[in-house]
Design an enzyme around this catalytic site. Structure first.
Site, PDB file in Angstrom:
ATOM      1  N   GLY A  86      28.987  47.306  43.312  1.00 34.19           N
ATOM      2  CA  GLY A  86      28.682  47.879  41.994  1.00 34.19           C
ATOM      3  C   GLY A  86      29.318  47.077  40.882  1.00 34.19           C
ATOM      4  N   GLY A  88      31.793  46.199  38.673  1.00 33.82           N
ATOM      5  CA  GLY A  88      33.214  46.492  38.527  1.00 33.82           C
ATOM      6  C   GLY A  88      33.787  45.955  37.232  1.00 33.82           C
ATOM      7  N   ARG A  89      33.035  45.078  36.581  1.00 33.78           N
ATOM      8  CA  ARG A  89      33.545  44.523  35.314  1.00 33.78           C
ATOM      9  C   ARG A  89      32.402  44.214  34.361  1.00 33.78           C
ATOM     10  NH1 ARG A  89      34.282  38.175  36.849  1.00 33.78           N
ATOM     11  NH2 ARG A  89      32.837  38.290  38.578  1.00 33.78           N
ATOM     12  N   LYS A 109      29.956  41.449  30.210  1.00 32.28           N
ATOM     13  CA  LYS A 109      30.664  41.103  31.447  1.00 32.28           C
ATOM     14  C   LYS A 109      32.132  40.870  31.112  1.00 32.28           C
ATOM     15  CE  LYS A 109      30.304  37.923  35.388  1.00 32.28           C
ATOM     16  NZ  LYS A 109      29.547  36.792  35.950  1.00 32.28           N
ATOM     17  N   GLY A 122      38.560  44.855  35.744  1.00 30.75           N
ATOM     18  CA  GLY A 122      37.345  44.970  34.941  1.00 30.75           C
ATOM     19  C   GLY A 122      37.214  43.913  33.861  1.00 30.75           C
ATOM     20  N   ARG A 172      25.737  38.948  28.672  1.00 30.47           N
ATOM     21  CA  ARG A 172      24.759  38.347  29.581  1.00 30.47           C
ATOM     22  C   ARG A 172      23.418  39.058  29.464  1.00 30.47           C
ATOM     23  NH1 ARG A 172      26.261  37.945  35.812  1.00 30.47           N
ATOM     24  NH2 ARG A 172      25.926  40.197  35.780  1.00 30.47           N
ATOM     25  N   ARG A 179      19.539  43.803  42.205  1.00 34.91           N
ATOM     26  CA  ARG A 179      19.856  42.803  43.218  1.00 34.91           C
ATOM     27  C   ARG A 179      19.325  43.250  44.567  1.00 34.91           C
ATOM     28  NH1 ARG A 179      24.999  41.031  40.831  1.00 34.91           N
ATOM     29  NH2 ARG A 179      25.052  41.988  38.779  1.00 34.91           N
ATOM     30  N   ASP A 244      24.351  40.638  47.086  1.00 39.51           N
ATOM     31  CA  ASP A 244      24.548  41.283  45.777  1.00 39.51           C
ATOM     32  C   ASP A 244      24.443  40.280  44.640  1.00 39.51           C
ATOM     33  OD1 ASP A 244      27.057  40.575  47.226  1.00 39.51           O
ATOM     34  OD2 ASP A 244      27.962  40.888  45.267  1.00 39.51           O
ATOM     35  N   ASP A 254      24.958  35.408  38.582  1.00 37.39           N
ATOM     36  CA  ASP A 254      26.360  35.383  39.006  1.00 37.39           C
ATOM     37  C   ASP A 254      26.881  33.971  39.252  1.00 37.39           C
ATOM     38  OD1 ASP A 254      26.683  37.996  38.566  1.00 37.39           O
ATOM     39  OD2 ASP A 254      27.059  38.597  40.623  1.00 37.39           O
TER      40      ASP A 254
HETATM   41  P1  AMP Z   1      31.270  38.634  42.309  1.00 37.14           P
HETATM   42  O1  AMP Z   1      32.047  37.853  43.305  1.00 37.14           O
HETATM   43  O2  AMP Z   1      31.534  38.208  40.900  1.00 37.14           O
HETATM   44  O3  AMP Z   1      29.817  38.669  42.614  1.00 37.14           O
HETATM   45  O4  AMP Z   1      31.811  40.124  42.371  1.00 37.14           O
HETATM   46  C1  AMP Z   1      31.852  40.875  43.554  1.00 37.14           C
HETATM   47  C2  AMP Z   1      32.290  42.292  43.264  1.00 37.14           C
HETATM   48  O5  AMP Z   1      33.613  42.323  42.723  1.00 37.14           O
HETATM   49  C3  AMP Z   1      31.430  43.027  42.249  1.00 37.14           C
HETATM   50  O6  AMP Z   1      31.345  44.363  42.638  1.00 37.14           O
HETATM   51  C4  AMP Z   1      32.224  42.874  40.974  1.00 37.14           C
HETATM   52  O7  AMP Z   1      31.920  43.882  40.042  1.00 37.14           O
HETATM   53  C5  AMP Z   1      33.641  42.990  41.478  1.00 37.14           C
HETATM   54  N1  AMP Z   1      34.607  42.328  40.586  1.00 37.14           N
HETATM   55  C6  AMP Z   1      34.758  41.007  40.381  1.00 37.14           C
HETATM   56  N2  AMP Z   1      35.725  40.765  39.478  1.00 37.14           N
HETATM   57  C7  AMP Z   1      36.223  41.967  39.101  1.00 37.14           C
HETATM   58  C8  AMP Z   1      37.252  42.386  38.185  1.00 37.14           C
HETATM   59  N3  AMP Z   1      37.983  41.522  37.497  1.00 37.14           N
HETATM   60  N4  AMP Z   1      37.455  43.714  38.068  1.00 37.14           N
HETATM   61  C9  AMP Z   1      36.743  44.603  38.757  1.00 37.14           C
HETATM   62  N5  AMP Z   1      35.764  44.280  39.625  1.00 37.14           N
HETATM   63  C10 AMP Z   1      35.500  42.971  39.798  1.00 37.14           C
HETATM   64 MG    MG Z   2      28.253  39.408  41.860  1.00 35.68          MG
END
Ligand code: AMP
Ligand code: MG
Length: 464
Positions: A86, A88-89, A109, A122, A172, A179, A244, A254
């Protein structure tokens, strides 16, 4: 003039369990880094109002009509199933239909924690924000389907990674943020109602021609085959092709540890966490195929006769290698100025083999083909000249090559230099590089030089 965004938020009208509704978390002192005037106009947003909207672009104020949500999704990360990822940020402010009739998401983002943040803060730091801005806008300029950068701001707050780093937020834009993992999330929960609502949403939005899930799968697969072939043709390595991180729209999404190869080798990997080379350049078509198979699995529960669906979908997925092969021939044929057929495959393969053998610069070989300078890219000159004679005999179209082979790509060492300067408060190198990489087919000596030995970046990081 205040910022007016003509929102029409279709995802937020879907069943409430498909997302979490919450606003961004305000930051201390937002300042604009960049605003994308052309994209703003395309979206029916006044660029000069956007340039003054640091509060909205940082999440400190909500533009009228926004319906902020974090989307739920799951995914296979490096092949391992994760049922709950989901946003997360990232927070989706809403959707806008542009002057071109295309509906687009606007996401902040780095907008603060959400119920999907798990251990994360986040937030994003300046480095990945500048990288994503540069690479996504370069991809768009090179004609690759991609999410875009509408704006970026610094937050006036620090974030803590290995170091204390300046925080930033990227605005973004994507045709949607749905996804493969979004489908997987509801399929895995046995939530057929949400899955059906999602499929209807995606068909209406991205595949209006599709008559049902089988058609959706087929058409989505065709877009992915074309997309991956385009990546391959640019020496682009996504780096985290988790399910994802594969958009149903067929856009590149991403930008984490992604990079363009300088020295060509098919096994090239940059990401520090990709220890087995799962997402190496040459593996990308295989991984796309695997991800599409996960998409197909997630669509099966939508079908009344699931056994028949498995058989049907398997037959569809099995066509991916042929579709990809055709897209690869088209892309690499164009790079050589040819309308290539299977008979030209050896010509393409032989050039790539020479490039790998000599550690040639991927971009510069293609940018210089047909000029005397091409020879200088090779150590085995006799080998290259023999290849060149075969190629010339095919009568390449140099105008086609000039609009296919970029002169300028966002080279990793220059991105790193722009980030290093940006962290000290100097955004000059970022802006200069952005101007260069968004004119990719124009020669620009400063951005065409491959990295010297001591400038080479061998490892990249997700940089969350
Ligand atoms: P990504 O590797 O960027 O595709 O992210 C994978 C997962 O980690 C996704 O659910 C993101 O929302 C979460 N995520 C990545 N960075 C952060 C962050 N700094 N804070 C919270 N969630 C994060
Ligand atoms: Mg991602």
């Amino acid at each position: 003039m205040t910022l007016h965004i003509p929102f029409d938020n279709s995802y937020a009208r879907l069943p409430g369990r498909m997302f979490a509704a919450l606003p961004p978390t305000p930051v201390r002192a937002p300042r604009i880094i960049a605003v994308n005037d052309g994209l703003a106009r395309l979206m029916g947003i006044d660029p000069s109002a956007l340039a003054r909207a640091e509060a909205e672009l940082a999440g400190n104020a909500l533009p009228e009509g926004a319906a902020p949500i974090a989307q739920a999704y799951a995914g296979h990360q490096f092949g391992a199933w994760n049922p709950g990822l989901g946003d997360g940020r990232a927070i989706l402010l809403g959707e806008v239909v542009g002057t071109d009739g295309i509906r687009r998401d606007i996401v902040l983002k780095g907008a603060g924690p959400t119920p999907f943040s798990r251990m994360g803060d986040g937030r994003a730091w300046l480095g990945p924000v500048l990288r994503e801005y540069l690479v996504s806008e370069a991809m768009a300029a090179m004609g690759v389907p991609t999410t875009r950068a509408l704006a970026a701001v610094t937050t006036g707050e620090d974030v803590y990674r290995e170091d204390r780093l300046p925080g930033a937020i990227l605005t973004r834009v994507a045709q949607s943020h749905v996804r493969v993992g979004t489908f997987q999330y509801f399929a895995a929960r046995g939530d057929g109602e949400a899955l059906a609502a999602l499929a209807d949403h995606v068909i209406a939005r991205h595949y209006p021609q599709a008559t049902g899930p089988a058609d959706l799968l087929e058409q989505m697969m065709a877009r992915q085959a074309r997309l991956i072939a385009q990546w391959m043709g640019l020496g682009f390595i996504h780096g985290v092709m988790n399910t994802d991180n594969m958009a149903i729209s067929g856009e590149t999404i991403d930008y984490g540890p992604c990079a363009f190869m300088d020295v060509y080798h098919p096994d090239t990997v940059f990401s520090s966490i990709d220890r087995t080379g799962r997402y190496a350049w040459s593996n990308q078509p295989l991984i796309a195929h695997w991800n599409i198979a996960q998409f197909a699995s997630a669509l099966v529960p939508l079908m009344p006769d699931q056994d028949a669906a498995v058989e049907d979908f398997t037959a569809i997925i099995n066509r991916f290698p042929a579709l990809y092969r055709a897209a690869w021939l088209e892309v690499f044929g164009q790079k050589l100025g040819l309308a290539a057929t299977e008979d030209d495959a050896a010509l393409i393969d032989d050039l790539l083999a020479l490039m790998a053998q000599d550690g040639a610069d991927f971009t510069n070989v293609f940018a210089r083909l047909g000029t005397p300078a091409a020879r200088d890219e090779f150590l085995d000159r006799a080998g290259f000249e023999a290849w060149e004679t075969r190629w010339q005999a095919r009568g390449p179209d140099t105008a086609l090559m000039a609009r296919t082979n970029p002169q300028v790509i966002p080279r990793t060492h220059l991105i790193e230099a722009a980030i290093t300067a940006g962290v000290t408060g100097d955004l000059g190198p970022f802006h200069a590089m952005l101007a260069a990489v968004t004119q990719p087919f124009v020669e620009n000596a400063a951005y065409m030089r491959p990295p010297a030995e001591d400038e080479r970046v061998l490892r990249t990081f997700c940089g969350t």
